[in-house]
Design a protein around this motif. Sequence first.
Motif: not given
Length: 389
Positions: A127-132
Amino acid sequence: MSYDFNKITDRKNTNAIKYDLAVARGKPADVLSLWVADMDFPTSPAILEALQARVQHGIFGYSVPGEDFYESVKKWQKEEHDFEITRHWVVTTPGVVFAIACAIKAFTLEGEAVIIQTPVYYPFKNMILANKRKLVTSSLFEKDGKWQIDFEDFERKIVENDVKLFILCSPHNPVGRVWTREELTRLSEICLRHNVLVFADEIHNDFVFEGHKHTVFSTISKEAAWNSVISTSASKTFNLAGLQFSVNFIQNPALKKKFHDERDKTGYDEPSLMGFTATQAAYEKGKEWLLELKKHLASNLDFVRTFVKEKLPKARLIEPEGTYLLWLDFSGYGYSDSELDDIIVNKAKVWLDRGTMFGLEGEGYQRINIATPRALLQEALERISKALQ
Ligand SMILES: Cc1ncc(COP(=O)(O)O)c(C=O)c1O
């Protein structure tokens, strides 16, 4: 009333990701599944009755939870967790991971840093990476069979990366820790010192083994309460994950507004009717079933402990304090992480969660779900033991 947690219910061809996605995910068709965190038992009869009443009514239009729903949540939190909530703190979401994504977007900007304690439930990182956002990890470490927090590292990483948000897993999946009040207090103090908001994922809160106590993060102090979102669900406790419903408690009105606004932007409005109907029934009438389930889990844990000692002598069981997910260290067998996974999946034909999915700290580990009938658990362990001989 007694419940039969050893009865095997065939879950194949029921759209269960645990069973029906095996081949699509590269596993043998006849693999035994003890990976994803749902249970192989039907939920409590009281919940089934409440759902059946809705089915009988036959109309599934837009619906909202009533006052009695909020009362049931309030009572459960008070009785089970000594946590006094008010209705105004509650924000519903279609799952805890959805709430994590909302919190990331509500409380941080693109490029800002979010910290997690690895190894940890892998959607945190996703979730952290998908939301940049920038992913910052502080490794837990194992000492004398118990995974622990490196507080100095945690604080240093926060300062070095100007971290804005901490996603806490409490109780912790996969290392099985039920963080103590002292540990949570230290984490909270560090976060307050550096203006880091806390999202506490407490979805495993109802599964705590004897001798341990779950502490709701916001009960630590007024400051912790003001600086946190507490997220939980009846979905793990009562095996309702497919109904897509969870609750968040946010005491600070400014945080609540930001979170709520972010949730609204997704287009989500009224919650799942079956989700909140099941949750209310669980909290009002599910306690007896849960107590029986916990006895079954404790007995499965005893079984694994003995089995490992006798038939998997080079493996190490990390004694869990909570959750129904066991963290098993197979590094004593001397295989590389991918060799080990290959043996378990293709030779033993057992599908567990590979330790490194949770972070590199999980090398040599596998996570095993014991919320299953004894016969299936035994069969899986026998297969692994034979494959490793
Ligand atoms: C720590 C943790 N958080 C969240 C979830 C999933 O929550 P949800 O299905 O409500 O998104 C799981 C499921 O295994 C979990 O272990």
